[in-house]
Write a protein that holds these residues in place. Sequence first.
Motif, short mmCIF file in Angstrom:
data_model
loop_
_atom_site.label_atom_id
_atom_site.label_comp_id
_atom_site.label_asym_id
_atom_site.label_seq_id
_atom_site.Cartn_x
_atom_site.Cartn_y
_atom_site.Cartn_z
N GLY A 25 0.82 -1.21 0.00
CA GLY A 25 0.00 0.00 0.00
C GLY A 25 0.85 1.26 0.00
O GLY A 25 0.51 2.25 -0.68
N TRP A 26 1.96 1.21 0.73
CA TRP A 26 2.87 2.36 0.76
C TRP A 26 3.49 2.59 -0.61
O TRP A 26 3.60 3.73 -1.07
CB TRP A 26 3.95 2.12 1.82
N VAL A 27 3.88 1.49 -1.29
CA VAL A 27 4.44 1.61 -2.63
C VAL A 27 3.40 2.19 -3.59
O VAL A 27 3.71 3.04 -4.44
CB VAL A 27 4.94 0.24 -3.14
N ARG A 42 11.24 -1.16 -4.89
CA ARG A 42 10.38 -2.34 -4.87
C ARG A 42 11.19 -3.60 -4.61
O ARG A 42 10.80 -4.46 -3.81
CB ARG A 42 9.66 -2.50 -6.22
N GLN A 43 12.33 -3.73 -5.30
CA GLN A 43 13.13 -4.93 -5.14
C GLN A 43 13.71 -5.05 -3.74
O GLN A 43 13.76 -6.15 -3.17
CB GLN A 43 14.25 -4.96 -6.18
N ARG A 44 14.15 -3.93 -3.16
CA ARG A 44 14.69 -3.98 -1.79
C ARG A 44 13.61 -4.36 -0.79
O ARG A 44 13.83 -5.20 0.09
CB ARG A 44 15.31 -2.63 -1.43
N LEU A 45 12.44 -3.74 -0.92
CA LEU A 45 11.34 -4.06 0.00
C LEU A 45 10.85 -5.49 -0.19
O LEU A 45 10.51 -6.18 0.77
CB LEU A 45 10.18 -3.08 -0.21
N THR A 46 10.82 -5.93 -1.45
CA THR A 46 10.38 -7.28 -1.74
C THR A 46 11.32 -8.30 -1.12
O THR A 46 10.88 -9.31 -0.53
CB THR A 46 10.28 -7.51 -3.26
N THR A 82 6.57 -21.62 -3.32
CA THR A 82 7.51 -21.29 -2.24
C THR A 82 8.93 -21.06 -2.77
O THR A 82 9.76 -20.49 -2.06
CB THR A 82 7.53 -22.40 -1.19
N ASP A 83 9.20 -21.52 -4.01
CA ASP A 83 10.51 -21.21 -4.61
C ASP A 83 10.75 -19.70 -4.63
O ASP A 83 11.90 -19.24 -4.49
CB ASP A 83 10.59 -21.72 -6.05
N ILE A 84 9.68 -18.94 -4.82
CA ILE A 84 9.82 -17.49 -4.99
C ILE A 84 10.28 -16.81 -3.70
O ILE A 84 11.28 -16.08 -3.72
CB ILE A 84 8.52 -16.89 -5.54
N PRO A 85 9.62 -17.01 -2.56
CA PRO A 85 10.17 -16.39 -1.35
C PRO A 85 11.55 -16.91 -0.96
O PRO A 85 12.37 -16.15 -0.43
CB PRO A 85 9.12 -16.71 -0.26
N LEU A 86 11.81 -18.18 -1.23
CA LEU A 86 13.12 -18.74 -0.87
C LEU A 86 14.24 -18.10 -1.68
O LEU A 86 15.30 -17.75 -1.14
CB LEU A 86 13.12 -20.26 -1.07
N LEU A 87 14.02 -17.91 -2.98
CA LEU A 87 15.04 -17.25 -3.81
C LEU A 87 15.04 -15.75 -3.59
O LEU A 87 16.09 -15.11 -3.55
CB LEU A 87 14.79 -17.56 -5.29
N GLY A 88 13.85 -15.17 -3.45
CA GLY A 88 13.75 -13.73 -3.28
C GLY A 88 14.37 -13.22 -2.00
O GLY A 88 14.71 -12.04 -1.90
N ALA A 89 14.52 -14.11 -1.02
CA ALA A 89 15.18 -13.71 0.22
C ALA A 89 16.69 -13.58 0.06
O ALA A 89 17.36 -12.97 0.91
CB ALA A 89 14.87 -14.74 1.32
N LEU A 90 17.24 -14.14 -1.03
CA LEU A 90 18.69 -14.15 -1.21
C LEU A 90 19.23 -12.90 -1.87
O LEU A 90 20.37 -12.51 -1.63
CB LEU A 90 19.10 -15.37 -2.05
N ALA A 91 18.44 -12.29 -2.74
CA ALA A 91 18.91 -11.14 -3.51
C ALA A 91 17.70 -10.32 -3.95
O ALA A 91 16.58 -10.84 -3.99
CB ALA A 91 19.71 -11.61 -4.73
N PRO A 92 17.91 -9.05 -4.29
CA PRO A 92 16.80 -8.23 -4.79
C PRO A 92 16.42 -8.65 -6.20
O PRO A 92 17.03 -8.24 -7.19
CB PRO A 92 17.36 -6.81 -4.76
#
Length: 258
Positions: A25-27, A42-46, A82-92
């Motif tokens: 919502g803030w974005v 967006r990428q940093r927050l994500t 779940t692949d998405i949060p697992l990979l997304g936690a590693l890099a923007p």
Amino acid sequence: MKRLRLYLRIARLLAVIGLGLVLAGWVSLLERLRRHDLMPLRQRLTRWFLARLAAALPFRVSVHGQLPDRPMLWVGNHVSWTDIPLLGALAPLSFLSKAEVRAWPLAGWLAHKAGTLFIRRGSGDSNLVNRQLARHLHQKRHLAIFPEGTTTDGSRVRTFHGRLLASAIEAGVALQPVAIGYRHGAGRDTEVAPFIGDDDLPSHLLRLLKADLIEVDIHLLAPIESHGLERGALAQRAQQAVHDALFGIPEDRLRDVA
């Protein structure tokens, strides 16, 4: 005891999703107030949000290999959402996802606000998506796609389709192959984490949250330079690297190497 564990996991997950809605919502508000590119934010927050989402799931994650020191096109096997949060936690990262995800309640809106690109399977819009991907890569941003085009139960790696790898060639960036494996108990998990067939998100989430701890291995493999290669060759090399990381090198190729 298991029921209490389930309730605690649900409460933690709902808290993380609520936080994600606030951030999205803030974005949205910033998009209305400002006109400059918000993708880096967006990428940093994500990444920050996905790290917390991954931590709210019953996973114990082991990362093997080194994170890339430059923007690349990440390509890997696909077992579950779940692949998405697992990979997304590693890099923007920004992701490419099937168009149906955009219609998912809450999750689709969050994915859209996170900068996800959506493609409709069989619609013939791969050229348009390739141009969008290349534009992101030209701007020195990490992107992730799943070239199998669908999820599997993790017992094999399907053919990597090369049509969307043209963006890496156009932008002159390397591929970062990624292999994701889920283990439950003594063997490979082919029933709990995989999101396949007729699975829907609520029932899959409930199945996942009821489960015992699942081990996840993420292999960050040696980058593959795109220069001088056709997209089909790139796809084949990436698929082979991911397969070998998950299942070992086949005997016939071992004999060839020897």
